[in-house]
Design a protein around this motif. Structure first.
Motif, PDB file in Angstrom:
ATOM      1  N   ARG A   6      -6.229  -7.472   7.748  1.00 33.71           N
ATOM      2  CA  ARG A   6      -5.404  -7.216   6.568  1.00 33.71           C
ATOM      3  C   ARG A   6      -5.588  -8.382   5.597  1.00 33.71           C
ATOM      4  NH1 ARG A   6      -1.127  -8.736   3.848  1.00 33.71           N
ATOM      5  NH2 ARG A   6       0.236  -7.192   2.874  1.00 33.71           N
ATOM      6  N   ASP A   9      -1.781  -6.817  -0.260  1.00 35.01           N
ATOM      7  CA  ASP A   9      -1.219  -5.550  -0.678  1.00 35.01           C
ATOM      8  C   ASP A   9      -1.884  -5.167  -2.006  1.00 35.01           C
ATOM      9  OD1 ASP A   9       1.532  -3.839  -0.063  1.00 35.01           O
ATOM     10  OD2 ASP A   9       0.910  -3.788  -2.169  1.00 35.01           O
ATOM     11  N   GLN A  10      -2.029  -3.893  -2.239  1.00 34.79           N
ATOM     12  CA  GLN A  10      -2.647  -3.454  -3.506  1.00 34.79           C
ATOM     13  C   GLN A  10      -1.911  -4.013  -4.716  1.00 34.79           C
ATOM     14  OE1 GLN A  10      -4.422   0.485  -4.232  1.00 34.79           O
ATOM     15  NE2 GLN A  10      -3.388   1.092  -2.345  1.00 34.79           N
ATOM     16  N   LEU A  95      -7.648   1.406   3.197  1.00 35.41           N
ATOM     17  CA  LEU A  95      -6.257   1.311   2.774  1.00 35.41           C
ATOM     18  C   LEU A  95      -5.363   1.853   3.881  1.00 35.41           C
ATOM     19  CD1 LEU A  95      -6.495   2.466  -0.943  1.00 35.41           C
ATOM     20  CD2 LEU A  95      -6.281   0.131  -0.057  1.00 35.41           C
ATOM     21  N   VAL A  96      -4.350   1.064   4.206  1.00 38.95           N
ATOM     22  CA  VAL A  96      -3.336   1.489   5.175  1.00 38.95           C
ATOM     23  C   VAL A  96      -2.015   1.451   4.414  1.00 38.95           C
ATOM     24  CG1 VAL A  96      -2.242   1.055   7.395  1.00 38.95           C
ATOM     25  CG2 VAL A  96      -4.669   0.484   7.062  1.00 38.95           C
ATOM     26  N   GLY A  97      -1.596   2.601   3.926  1.00 42.76           N
ATOM     27  CA  GLY A  97      -0.479   2.612   2.989  1.00 42.76           C
ATOM     28  C   GLY A  97      -0.904   1.849   1.752  1.00 42.76           C
ATOM     29  N   SER A  98      -0.142   0.826   1.370  1.00 37.73           N
ATOM     30  CA  SER A  98      -0.535   0.017   0.206  1.00 37.73           C
ATOM     31  C   SER A  98      -1.292  -1.243   0.617  1.00 37.73           C
ATOM     32  CB  SER A  98       0.700  -0.363  -0.608  1.00 37.73           C
ATOM     33  OG  SER A  98       1.526  -1.220   0.152  1.00 37.73           O
ATOM     34  N   GLU A  99      -1.521  -1.418   1.907  1.00 40.26           N
ATOM     35  CA  GLU A  99      -2.213  -2.618   2.381  1.00 40.26           C
ATOM     36  C   GLU A  99      -3.727  -2.466   2.296  1.00 40.26           C
ATOM     37  OE1 GLU A  99      -0.779  -3.141   6.359  1.00 40.26           O
ATOM     38  OE2 GLU A  99       0.951  -4.298   5.671  1.00 40.26           O
TER      39      GLU A  99
END
Ligand code: FES
Length: 105
Positions: A6, A9-10, A95-99
């Motif tokens: 990770r 965040d976007q 992308l994992v959600g917004s991550e």
């Protein structure tokens, strides 16, 4: 199996900017930006002489230019017009959600 980490965040990503994100256990930070709406991630080090791109890199027209010697690297392909033997690695993004996660290996 990729080494996926990770990075940010976007919401932390700035368009057309060299923003560096530290990753624990990795020497150089990961640069994440957005070019024409697309996320791009690459190592925070110039492939020419190992200088930090967060200090010396500038994004211009889809390329990152290193201000030390002026070499430009195309962010779509990684190629360097000045020295074809050099290549700027680009990390695969997931992308994992917004991550924003990248594959370092
Ligand atoms: S160190 Fe970046 S272009 Fe030479």
């Amino acid at each position: 199996m990729p080494l996926r980490v990770r990075v940010c965040d976007q919401l932390d990503v700035v368009d057309d900017a060299v923003t560096a994100f530290a990753v624990e256990g990795v020497t150089w930070p990961v640069i994440v930006t957005r070019i024409g709406g697309e996320l791009v991630a690459f190592p925070g080090v110039c492939p020419h002489e190992d200088v930090p791109l967060e200090d010396f890199g500038v994004i211009e027209g889809g390329e990152v230019r290193c201000r030390v010697h002026g070499y430009r690297f195309d962010l779509a392909t990684g190629t360097c017009e000045h020295m074809p033997a050099l290549n700027l690695r680009r990390y695969k993004i997931t992308l994992v959600g917004s991550e924003v996660w990248v594959d370092l290996l």
